[in-house]
Design a protein around this motif. Structure first.
Motif, PDB file in Angstrom:
ATOM      1  N   GLU A 275      67.833  59.444  42.269  1.00 44.83           N
ATOM      2  CA  GLU A 275      69.251  59.148  42.434  1.00 44.83           C
ATOM      3  C   GLU A 275      69.452  57.780  43.076  1.00 44.83           C
ATOM      4  OE1 GLU A 275      71.356  62.286  44.370  1.00 44.83           O
ATOM      5  OE2 GLU A 275      70.598  63.823  43.003  1.00 44.83           O
ATOM      6  N   PHE A 276      70.388  57.024  42.506  1.00 44.82           N
ATOM      7  CA  PHE A 276      70.710  55.723  43.088  1.00 44.82           C
ATOM      8  C   PHE A 276      72.210  55.485  43.021  1.00 44.82           C
ATOM      9  CE2 PHE A 276      70.095  54.642  38.573  1.00 44.82           C
ATOM     10  CZ  PHE A 276      71.153  53.781  38.320  1.00 44.82           C
ATOM     11  N   ILE A 277      72.647  54.517  43.831  1.00 44.43           N
ATOM     12  CA  ILE A 277      74.050  54.128  43.882  1.00 44.43           C
ATOM     13  C   ILE A 277      74.135  52.624  43.695  1.00 44.43           C
ATOM     14  CG2 ILE A 277      74.045  53.842  46.400  1.00 44.43           C
ATOM     15  CD1 ILE A 277      76.908  55.020  46.391  1.00 44.43           C
ATOM     16  N   GLY A 282      76.478  44.452  44.606  1.00 41.70           N
ATOM     17  CA  GLY A 282      75.426  44.311  43.596  1.00 41.70           C
ATOM     18  C   GLY A 282      74.107  44.972  43.910  1.00 41.70           C
ATOM     19  N   ARG A 283      74.011  45.700  45.007  1.00 41.76           N
ATOM     20  CA  ARG A 283      72.763  46.409  45.310  1.00 41.76           C
ATOM     21  C   ARG A 283      72.619  47.647  44.414  1.00 41.76           C
ATOM     22  NH1 ARG A 283      72.700  47.764  51.560  1.00 41.76           N
ATOM     23  NH2 ARG A 283      70.600  48.532  51.022  1.00 41.76           N
ATOM     24  N   MET A 284      71.385  47.984  44.065  1.00 40.95           N
ATOM     25  CA  MET A 284      71.059  49.222  43.366  1.00 40.95           C
ATOM     26  C   MET A 284      70.127  49.983  44.313  1.00 40.95           C
ATOM     27  SD  MET A 284      69.385  49.795  39.572  1.00 40.95           S
ATOM     28  CE  MET A 284      70.891  49.405  38.675  1.00 40.95           C
ATOM     29  N   VAL A 285      70.684  50.948  45.035  1.00 42.35           N
ATOM     30  CA  VAL A 285      70.003  51.562  46.170  1.00 42.35           C
ATOM     31  C   VAL A 285      69.557  52.973  45.806  1.00 42.35           C
ATOM     32  CG1 VAL A 285      70.195  52.191  48.599  1.00 42.35           C
ATOM     33  CG2 VAL A 285      71.461  50.214  47.717  1.00 42.35           C
ATOM     34  N   THR A 286      68.261  53.204  45.858  1.00 37.99           N
ATOM     35  CA  THR A 286      67.702  54.528  45.580  1.00 37.99           C
ATOM     36  C   THR A 286      67.626  55.304  46.884  1.00 37.99           C
ATOM     37  OG1 THR A 286      66.377  53.631  43.765  1.00 37.99           O
ATOM     38  CG2 THR A 286      65.738  55.792  44.627  1.00 37.99           C
ATOM     39  N   TYR A 287      68.161  56.524  46.880  1.00 40.69           N
ATOM     40  CA  TYR A 287      68.228  57.272  48.140  1.00 40.69           C
ATOM     41  C   TYR A 287      67.657  58.680  48.042  1.00 40.69           C
ATOM     42  CZ  TYR A 287      72.280  59.465  45.955  1.00 40.69           C
ATOM     43  OH  TYR A 287      73.095  60.143  45.080  1.00 40.69           O
ATOM     44  N   ASP A 288      67.238  59.130  46.853  1.00 40.64           N
ATOM     45  CA  ASP A 288      66.732  60.496  46.762  1.00 40.64           C
ATOM     46  C   ASP A 288      65.762  60.642  45.609  1.00 40.64           C
ATOM     47  OD1 ASP A 288      66.670  63.243  47.619  1.00 40.64           O
ATOM     48  OD2 ASP A 288      67.846  63.771  45.877  1.00 40.64           O
ATOM     49  N   VAL A 289      64.675  61.382  45.863  1.00 43.80           N
ATOM     50  CA  VAL A 289      63.748  61.815  44.821  1.00 43.80           C
ATOM     51  C   VAL A 289      63.766  63.330  44.844  1.00 43.80           C
ATOM     52  CG1 VAL A 289      61.397  61.720  43.919  1.00 43.80           C
ATOM     53  CG2 VAL A 289      62.294  59.798  45.246  1.00 43.80           C
ATOM     54  N   ASN A 290      64.299  63.944  43.801  1.00 42.65           N
ATOM     55  CA  ASN A 290      64.461  65.393  43.760  1.00 42.65           C
ATOM     56  C   ASN A 290      63.393  65.988  42.853  1.00 42.65           C
ATOM     57  OD1 ASN A 290      65.337  68.066  43.299  1.00 42.65           O
ATOM     58  ND2 ASN A 290      67.439  67.482  43.793  1.00 42.65           N
ATOM     59  N   THR A 291      62.353  66.551  43.454  1.00 42.49           N
ATOM     60  CA  THR A 291      61.257  67.090  42.651  1.00 42.49           C
ATOM     61  C   THR A 291      61.510  68.524  42.203  1.00 42.49           C
ATOM     62  OG1 THR A 291      59.946  67.900  44.527  1.00 42.49           O
ATOM     63  CG2 THR A 291      59.638  65.595  43.871  1.00 42.49           C
TER      64      THR A 291
END
Length: 329
Positions: A275-277, A282-291
């Protein structure tokens, strides 16, 4: 199938049945593990969720650690094994691994216990959010407009202590448009991306029907003026009630997909959602890895390549390969 939440299993079981892939469910959280026994033959897919403790399974995380260690010590084929589990149950582990791989992640402070919470929060500008290190479904995520508001919360009866004692304090990232994106991968391949409407869904954006939440009411929940660029309109007929929070992000083709696939290979993650926002600057920020990613039924029906049949095909192929390997031994 190692998991602790039967409510999430129904669509997976249906996909495996449709593909004629044989399976058994192994419910994690209670039971005995005889370390002198050999594990059964087969392919093992771990779907232990970080939110298991919220479903009265307080021992599921450590039970899963033991079971996965046992399976891997005996060289069983495990999908999303022990390394993936450690990412699932710790956002600190996720964020440090993502940052080491060069991803932009939110500015985050990890605070053990409560004594230093108020002082740590003052290192961040307002507004900021707090969340649980071991979370899931937006567990413990709250937005604070002032440091004093946060201090009052930590001393109030409403305070929710994280199950592992670690609270994350994190910069609040507004979205350029009111949605986040989840990139789904299966078997080391990209299947699709979806958007989730943050204006109506807030922080609780689990796409599975089994964990659907009512959209909050109030002035902050009005729908965006238009669907996100490159996304379908929210799925569902006009007379079927409120539109879905989730939509396919059609035509999404960005270098970050290959970076997620590379990260997944490096960390032993074979099925997951990233998941990213995208922020106004202009940032592309990844905040979650859902396994333990779940899939939305309407998205699955509309996707050119739905994820659940891809999961079933991937597991079926692994099972065929394992069976062939046993015959050669």
């Amino acid at each position: 199938m190692l998991h602790e939440n039967p409510d999430w299993f129904t669509p997976i079981g249906a996909a495996l049945d449709a593909a004629a892939v044989p399976y058994e469910q192994w419910l994690i959280g209670d039971g005995m593990l005889d370390l002198d026994e050999l594990p059964p033959e087969g392919v093992f897919w771990s779907r232990l969720s970080a939110s298991s403790h919220t479903r009265d399974h307080p021992y599921a995380k450590d039970h899963a650690r033991g079971v996965l260690g046992w399976l891997e010590a005996h060289q069983r084929r495990v999908v999303n094994g022990r390394r993936a589990l450690e990412l699932e149950v710790s956002k600190v582990a996720q964020l440090t691994a993502l940052q080491a791989a060069g991803f932009d992640v939110p500015r985050t402070l990890a605070v053990a216990g409560t004594a230093d919470l108020a002082a740590a929060a003052r290192k961040l500008p307002v507004p900021f959010i707090s969340k649980h290190n071991q979370g899931g479904k937006g567990l413990g995520v709250r937005l604070f407009a002032t440091h004093d508001e946060f201090s009052a919360y930590t001393e109030s009866p409403d305070y929710q202590a994280p199950v592992d004692g670690i609270t994350l304090l994190q910069e609040y990232l507004p979205a350029a448009q009111p949605f986040i994106t989840r990139v789904e991968i299966v078997g080391g391949a990209y299947v699709y991306a979806i958007t989730a409407d943050t204006a109506r869904g807030g922080f609780e954006l689990c796409p599975a029907d089994a964990c659907a939440v009512d959209a909050p009411a109030g002035p902050d929940t009005e729908q965006p003026d238009a669907a996100p660029p490159g996304a379908n309109s929210p799925i569902g007929p006009a007379d079927a009630g409120p539109p879905s929070l989730f939509a396919l992000r059609e035509g999404f083709d960005h270098p970050i997909i290959d970076r997620y696939l590379s990260f997944a290979r490096q960390h032993g993650v074979e099925i997951a959602g990233f998941e990213f926002i995208e922020t106004p600057d202009g940032r592309m920020v990844t905040y979650d890895v859902n396994t333990t990613t779940n899939y939305n039924a309407d998205i699955e029906a509309a996707a050119p390549r739905p994820a659940l049949p891809a999961v079933a095909a991937f597991l079926g192929l692994l099972l065929t390969e394992e069976s062939a390997g046993r015959r050669l031994r």
